[in-house]
Write an enzyme that holds these catalytic residues in place. Structure first.
Site, PDB file in Angstrom:
ATOM      1  N   LEU A  45      69.994  49.057  55.563  1.00 58.01           N
ATOM      2  CA  LEU A  45      69.140  49.335  56.731  1.00 58.01           C
ATOM      3  C   LEU A  45      69.813  48.740  57.958  1.00 58.01           C
ATOM      4  O   LEU A  45      70.387  47.658  57.878  1.00 58.01           O
ATOM      5  CB  LEU A  45      67.779  48.687  56.491  1.00 58.01           C
ATOM      6  CG  LEU A  45      66.792  48.457  57.638  1.00 58.01           C
ATOM      7  CD1 LEU A  45      65.369  48.382  57.070  1.00 58.01           C
ATOM      8  CD2 LEU A  45      67.082  47.190  58.441  1.00 58.01           C
ATOM      9  N   ASP A  47      69.349  49.440  62.590  1.00 56.17           N
ATOM     10  CA  ASP A  47      68.437  49.421  63.744  1.00 56.17           C
ATOM     11  C   ASP A  47      67.041  50.023  63.522  1.00 56.17           C
ATOM     12  O   ASP A  47      66.919  51.115  62.959  1.00 56.17           O
ATOM     13  CB  ASP A  47      69.036  50.230  64.907  1.00 56.17           C
ATOM     14  CG  ASP A  47      70.505  50.011  65.110  1.00 56.17           C
ATOM     15  OD1 ASP A  47      71.096  49.180  64.415  1.00 56.17           O
ATOM     16  OD2 ASP A  47      71.070  50.704  65.961  1.00 56.17           O
ATOM     17  N   SER A 108      70.949  55.972  66.209  1.00 62.70           N
ATOM     18  CA  SER A 108      69.714  55.387  66.740  1.00 62.70           C
ATOM     19  C   SER A 108      69.099  56.164  67.896  1.00 62.70           C
ATOM     20  O   SER A 108      69.782  56.862  68.634  1.00 62.70           O
ATOM     21  CB  SER A 108      69.981  53.958  67.190  1.00 62.70           C
ATOM     22  OG  SER A 108      70.001  53.150  66.046  1.00 62.70           O
TER      23      SER A 108
HETATM   24  C1  FRU Z   1      73.827  49.575  66.349  1.00 63.46           C
HETATM   25  C2  FRU Z   1      74.437  50.943  66.055  1.00 63.46           C
HETATM   26  C3  FRU Z   1      74.031  51.940  67.123  1.00 63.46           C
HETATM   27  C4  FRU Z   1      74.173  53.241  66.391  1.00 63.46           C
HETATM   28  C5  FRU Z   1      73.707  52.878  64.998  1.00 63.46           C
HETATM   29  C6  FRU Z   1      74.403  53.613  63.891  1.00 63.46           C
HETATM   30  O1  FRU Z   1      73.708  48.800  65.223  1.00 63.46           O
HETATM   31  O2  FRU Z   1      75.838  50.850  65.954  1.00 63.46           O
HETATM   32  O3  FRU Z   1      74.799  51.891  68.301  1.00 63.46           O
HETATM   33  O4  FRU Z   1      73.397  54.261  66.943  1.00 63.46           O
HETATM   34  O5  FRU Z   1      73.934  51.496  64.853  1.00 63.46           O
HETATM   35  O6  FRU Z   1      73.838  53.277  62.656  1.00 63.46           O
END
Ligand code: FRU
Length: 480
Positions: A45, A47, A108
């Site tokens: 898991l 963000d 995200s």
């Molecule tokens: C932050 C990140 C975001 C990206 C996501 C990919 O932890 O690197 O920038 O959208 O995780 O899982």
């Protein structure tokens, strides 16, 4: 079979998941499973995404790689619901990297309620594999900001690109992601984390009057380079201030600050709403959001009661701090939701009041007295105004110490790469420690300073509050 090179559809996932019941059952009974934090039923898991309240239900999505606890599989959005932040129902994955515009990961994003519909914005990550000389920074990658309008948070809708590579300024690399929306006076502002071609982190701001058509408007950046990429920006109004939270990558350590592989900081921002421009206040002096080992990529939202709640990822990208559960099939978690307030220029965090429903009867002790057999699940509130020094063991070999204005978290020898962190708190008035089986969150001075960390160390047989002056502690055992 699942990786960034191939799309992953719901059907692919369901077929694979049908063979995982044994693993899920084994993981569910592992003694290191968390009692009141969100964690994956299996795999990885990261963000929190798309946080929103609809009626009396909070919807929480998160980045999810069920296929590989080391995050070598595909990136989906998983969905959970809760009404009380103490118990969660896992509704399973909802968003899959199954199209040409998000084939290497449904990255995200966030949710925004407008006229009774939920507008989801997220980043479709697309990597090209037709050549072997891509650096995936200047070439070989596309990041699309995808918009979905949905009426039902359990079922996502059609994917449409709202902002794409053609809309990015010329000096920006292929790294542009993590859309978050702020509405102000009928105008919508989308903030995006970005990396310039010369490796400087910044936030791009797009504006729209209808959430459909977006124009590039400005960027928020520091005069001096502060990391090569800023991820997960969140621009929001709080108690009359405008706040930007974001996650700069590649910031060198400075004393006790910026010791994690990547950072999460906040800035005060001044807006000129009529010109749609934003400037960092005080030349952009950044403050750390959390001084612990395991905190990154938080997201905030306003709930129907007007609270600004923030949930973070209790983890960190490129982490040197490890989680032994990865070898048993899963790792990482979300923090508890924290209510944010701005007090005397400080961004303060406090566990959502619903978590107090987990508390059993209170036991009160004074400095020098013990709690017998505290276990790992507890909520402790220490009042210690006027003390010069204080110590509390929260696990075997894991200490919180306060001496002369500095609060230190000493993880001892079993921190799996977590050693020691210190942070200036000034006079320590109070401490709260919210402890789950293997994850704890420390709030100093009613949330002015916060430290989040994982620990795999066993419970202490007795917990003694040691203080150089009068101090007392309220101890609550928490229900599982
Ligand atoms: C932050 C990140 C975001 C990206 C996501 C990919 O932890 O690197 O920038 O959208 O995780 O899982």
């Amino acid at each position: 079979m699942f990786n960034q090179k191939e799309k992953a559809t719901r059907a692919d996932y369901e077929l694979w998941r049908a063979g995982q019941d044994g693993t899920v059952t084994r993981i569910a009974t592992d003694p290191d499973r968390l009692a009141f934090h969100v964690e994956p039923e299996l795999g990885w898991l990261n963000d929190p995404n798309g946080l929103i309240q609809v009626g009396d239900t909070y919807h929480i999505y998160h980045q999810y790689d069920p296929f590989d606890a080391a995050h070598g599989g595909a990136t989906l959005w998983n969905h959970l619901v809760t009404k009380d932040f103490a118990t969660y129902e896992n509704c399973g994955p909802v968003l899959f990297p199954d199209s040409d515009i998000d084939s290497s990961g449904a990255y995200s994003g966030s949710a925004f309620m407008h006229d009774g519909s939920i507008h989801l914005f997220y980043t479709g990550n697309v990597k090209r594999f037709d050549r072997n000389d891509y650096d995936y920074v200047l070439a070989g990658r596309e990041q699309n900001q995808i918009h979905m309008v949905i009426d039902n948070p359990y079922e996502l809708g059609e994917k449409r690109i709202a902002v794409g590579p053609r809309d990015y300024p010329d000096d920006i690399s292929t790294h542009v992601r993590d859309p978050k929306i702020l509405g102000h006076d009928g105008i919508y502002y989308m903030v995006l984390g970005a990396r310039t071609k010369d490796d400087r982190g910044c936030v791009l701001v797009y504006t729209s009057s209808d959430l459909e058509a977006w124009q590039y408007s400005t960027r928020i950046e520091l005069g001096e380079k502060f990391g090569y990429m800023w991820e997960c920006p969140d621009l929001f109004e709080l108690d009359g201030e405008l706040v930007l939270v974001c996650c700069p990558q590649g910031v060198p350590a400075e004393g006790w600050r910026y010791r994690n592989p990547h950072q999460c900081v906040w800035f005060r921002v001044k807006a000129d709403w009529s010109a749609s421009t934003f400037e960092l206040v005080e030349e952009g002096k950044p403050s750390m959001v959390d001084a612990g080992f395991d905190f990154y990529a938080p997201q905030t939202f306003e709930d129907n009661g007007g609270r600004r709640l923030m949930i973070g990822w209790a983890g960190c990208p490129d982490a040197t701090a490890l989680n032994p559960t990865a070898g048993r099939g899963w790792q990482c978690a979300l923090t508890v939701p924290r209510e944010l307030t701005m007090r005397e220029g400080k961004l303060c965090q406090w566990p959502a009041c619903e978590l107090e429903s987990l508390r059993g009867e209170v036991v009160r002790v004074n400095a020098g007295e013990y709690i017998e057999n505290p276990g790992r699940l507890f909520d402790v509130v220490v009042s210690c105004q006027g003390t010069r020094a204080l110590e509390l063991a929260i696990r075997k070999g894991v200490f919180l110490r306060y001496v002369d204005g500095m609060l230190t978290l000493d993880m001892g020898k079993e921190g799996y790469g977590r050693d020691e962190r210190s942070v200036e708190v000034g006079e320590l008035r109070d401490l709260r420690i919210l402890s789950d089986t293997t994850l704890f969150e420390v709030f100093a001075n009613t949330g002015e300073v916060v430290l989040t960390s994982r620990t795999y160390s066993p419970a202490v047989p007795t917990m003694e509050l040691q203080s150089a002056a009068v101090a007392s502690m309220e101890f609550y055992r928490l229900a599982r």
